[in-house]
Design a protein around this motif. Sequence first.
Motif, PDB file in Angstrom:
ATOM      1  N   GLY A  21      74.703  32.421  40.678  1.00 20.83           N
ATOM      2  CA  GLY A  21      75.487  33.299  40.808  1.00 20.83           C
ATOM      3  C   GLY A  21      74.944  34.437  41.939  1.00 20.83           C
ATOM      4  N   LEU A  22      75.104  35.861  41.480  1.00 22.38           N
ATOM      5  CA  LEU A  22      74.539  36.827  42.237  1.00 22.38           C
ATOM      6  C   LEU A  22      72.901  36.694  42.307  1.00 22.38           C
ATOM      7  N   HIS A  23      72.450  36.606  43.462  1.00 24.61           N
ATOM      8  CA  HIS A  23      71.023  36.395  43.378  1.00 24.61           C
ATOM      9  C   HIS A  23      70.142  37.014  44.865  1.00 24.61           C
ATOM     10  N   LEU A  24      68.911  37.144  44.658  1.00 26.00           N
ATOM     11  CA  LEU A  24      68.290  37.793  45.975  1.00 26.00           C
ATOM     12  C   LEU A  24      67.909  36.515  46.525  1.00 26.00           C
ATOM     13  N   VAL A  25      68.105  36.216  47.860  1.00 25.43           N
ATOM     14  CA  VAL A  25      67.934  34.883  48.529  1.00 25.43           C
ATOM     15  C   VAL A  25      66.849  35.117  49.797  1.00 25.43           C
ATOM     16  N   ASP A  26      66.076  34.152  49.767  1.00 24.42           N
ATOM     17  CA  ASP A  26      65.048  34.229  50.687  1.00 24.42           C
ATOM     18  C   ASP A  26      65.683  34.116  51.928  1.00 24.42           C
ATOM     19  N   ARG A  27      64.630  34.559  52.761  1.00 22.72           N
ATOM     20  CA  ARG A  27      65.422  34.776  54.464  1.00 22.72           C
ATOM     21  C   ARG A  27      65.780  33.275  54.921  1.00 22.72           C
ATOM     22  N   ASP A  28      65.104  32.474  54.597  1.00 23.25           N
ATOM     23  CA  ASP A  28      65.369  31.155  55.237  1.00 23.25           C
ATOM     24  C   ASP A  28      66.528  30.480  54.791  1.00 23.25           C
ATOM     25  N   LYS A  29      67.113  30.784  53.481  1.00 28.75           N
ATOM     26  CA  LYS A  29      68.327  30.481  52.829  1.00 28.75           C
ATOM     27  C   LYS A  29      69.487  31.315  52.825  1.00 28.75           C
ATOM     28  N   ALA A  30      69.335  32.478  53.435  1.00 30.57           N
ATOM     29  CA  ALA A  30      70.196  33.643  53.678  1.00 30.57           C
ATOM     30  C   ALA A  30      71.079  33.293  54.829  1.00 30.57           C
ATOM     31  N   ASP A  31      72.176  32.371  54.655  1.00 30.86           N
ATOM     32  CA  ASP A  31      73.127  32.032  55.630  1.00 30.86           C
ATOM     33  C   ASP A  31      74.400  33.321  55.696  1.00 30.86           C
ATOM     34  N   ILE A  32      75.060  33.209  56.596  1.00 33.78           N
ATOM     35  CA  ILE A  32      76.116  34.149  56.611  1.00 33.78           C
ATOM     36  C   ILE A  32      76.955  34.030  55.817  1.00 33.78           C
ATOM     37  N   LYS A  33      77.571  32.704  55.201  1.00 33.78           N
ATOM     38  CA  LYS A  33      78.552  32.625  53.947  1.00 33.78           C
ATOM     39  C   LYS A  33      77.843  33.052  52.682  1.00 33.78           C
ATOM     40  N   THR A  34      76.697  32.824  52.634  1.00 35.60           N
ATOM     41  CA  THR A  34      76.002  33.219  51.390  1.00 35.60           C
ATOM     42  C   THR A  34      75.933  34.551  51.160  1.00 35.60           C
ATOM     43  N   THR A  35      75.806  35.488  52.290  1.00 39.84           N
ATOM     44  CA  THR A  35      75.171  36.773  52.066  1.00 39.84           C
ATOM     45  C   THR A  35      76.168  37.767  52.922  1.00 39.84           C
ATOM     46  N   SER A  36      77.291  37.449  53.415  1.00 33.48           N
ATOM     47  CA  SER A  36      78.229  38.401  53.859  1.00 33.48           C
ATOM     48  C   SER A  36      78.695  39.164  52.888  1.00 33.48           C
ATOM     49  N   PHE A  37      78.670  40.493  52.944  1.00 35.72           N
ATOM     50  CA  PHE A  37      79.498  41.462  52.166  1.00 35.72           C
ATOM     51  C   PHE A  37      80.444  42.538  52.895  1.00 35.72           C
ATOM     52  N   CYS A  38      81.397  42.939  52.401  1.00 34.92           N
ATOM     53  CA  CYS A  38      82.017  44.171  53.024  1.00 34.92           C
ATOM     54  C   CYS A  38      82.485  45.290  51.970  1.00 34.92           C
ATOM     55  N   PHE A  39      82.615  46.501  52.404  1.00 38.13           N
ATOM     56  CA  PHE A  39      82.999  47.374  51.732  1.00 38.13           C
ATOM     57  C   PHE A  39      84.509  47.671  51.688  1.00 38.13           C
ATOM     58  N   ARG A  40      85.364  47.954  50.459  1.00 40.50           N
ATOM     59  CA  ARG A  40      86.645  48.176  50.435  1.00 40.50           C
ATOM     60  C   ARG A  40      86.900  49.494  49.830  1.00 40.50           C
ATOM     61  N   SER A  41      87.918  50.238  50.389  1.00 41.36           N
ATOM     62  CA  SER A  41      88.340  51.362  49.793  1.00 41.36           C
ATOM     63  C   SER A  41      88.973  51.203  48.459  1.00 41.36           C
ATOM     64  N   SER A  42      89.669  50.073  48.211  1.00 42.03           N
ATOM     65  CA  SER A  42      90.310  49.976  46.979  1.00 42.03           C
ATOM     66  C   SER A  42      90.157  48.291  46.516  1.00 42.03           C
ATOM     67  N   LYS A  43      90.581  48.030  45.382  1.00 37.60           N
ATOM     68  CA  LYS A  43      90.600  46.402  45.071  1.00 37.60           C
ATOM     69  C   LYS A  43      91.875  45.728  45.239  1.00 37.60           C
ATOM     70  N   GLU A  44      92.732  46.484  45.997  1.00 39.77           N
ATOM     71  CA  GLU A  44      94.167  46.002  46.204  1.00 39.77           C
ATOM     72  C   GLU A  44      94.042  45.013  47.317  1.00 39.77           C
ATOM     73  N   LYS A  45      94.800  43.901  46.852  1.00 37.19           N
ATOM     74  CA  LYS A  45      94.846  42.723  47.837  1.00 37.19           C
ATOM     75  C   LYS A  45      95.280  43.256  49.209  1.00 37.19           C
ATOM     76  N   CYS A  46      94.767  42.709  50.143  1.00 39.31           N
ATOM     77  CA  CYS A  46      95.084  43.001  51.638  1.00 39.31           C
ATOM     78  C   CYS A  46      95.906  41.578  52.196  1.00 39.31           C
ATOM     79  N   ASP A  47      97.101  42.302  52.590  1.00 34.85           N
ATOM     80  CA  ASP A  47      98.017  41.114  53.049  1.00 34.85           C
ATOM     81  C   ASP A  47      98.291  41.184  54.675  1.00 34.85           C
ATOM     82  N   ALA A  48      97.737  40.368  55.346  1.00 36.26           N
ATOM     83  CA  ALA A  48      97.551  40.404  56.803  1.00 36.26           C
ATOM     84  C   ALA A  48      99.029  40.776  57.373  1.00 36.26           C
ATOM     85  N   GLY A  49     100.097  40.181  56.724  1.00 39.58           N
ATOM     86  CA  GLY A  49     101.210  40.074  57.354  1.00 39.58           C
ATOM     87  C   GLY A  49     101.974  41.607  57.405  1.00 39.58           C
TER      88      GLY A  49
END
Length: 286
Positions: A21-49
């Motif tokens: 689950g949520l874990h501190l990952v060593d640098r050599d295992k910290a790939d983009i897919k595992t460690t990428s986050f973003c800030f959101r102003s709300s939890k409402e689902k974004c609809d690209a359309g």
Amino acid sequence: EPFRLCHVTTGRYLGLMEEKGLHLVDRDKADIKTTSFCFRSSKEKCDAGKNTDTDCMGIPEIKYGDSMCYLQHLYSGLWLTYQATDAKCRLGGNLRKAILHSEGHMDDGLTLSRSQREESHTAGLIRSTVSLFTHFIRKLDGFSHEGSLSSLCLPMKTVTCSLQDLIKYFQSPLDGQSHEDKQKKMAALRRRQNMFKEEGVIDLVVDCIDHLHHYSSDSCITDATQWEAVVYLFYELLAALIRGNRVNCAHFSSSVDWLIGRLDHLEASSGVLEVLHCVLVESPEA
């Protein structure tokens, strides 16, 4: 905008591991897919359309100390939240275990603030100190395999310089300053001491001292004077980490017997007495 969260004192990255689950990952295992986050102003689902701009005023900005935002794992879409408290199993105090969840709780919002310069600098020092001292211990542990301390290429000079810099960093305010300035510097000093203690540096220093004493009588030591100087500097640093700090002294008060036992080593007796004095003066528990 995607980003990665790096834990300053360990150099590890916050990430989502399938098995942990949520874990501190060593640098050599910290790939983009595992460690990428973003800030959101709300939890409402974004609809690209659809146009999500509110009343054509643009995308909401997230400002330091002013905006409430939520942290979302970019690739899984899970939200940073906390595990519901189990009455039968508590971490103690107000501590909550951080997890990633599809919905989370209503009070998952975060307020961002800029890192304090002093705390950021101290965290960087903790990271480099832990890395150097851990490497030093591993080199000493390698003695049983190599058979000679001289063949281990111990980083004695680097360790010596680091110890001298750290002792200076924890130096108490000099006399002659105004009461207000002295109080500010003492408060900053205690914060440094507390951060080092919380990250386990005091215990790491004790571990280094134990290792040095273990090999201090070895006939393979080529420079006994340098060896004794490093041992003394470790005691000096230990004293600097607890001096004037009741919490740190109380943390170390259970080690009084350990200190007294180290008085048998004449090369370190003055350093031992300095640490012992700090503990006995500041800690009623001792």
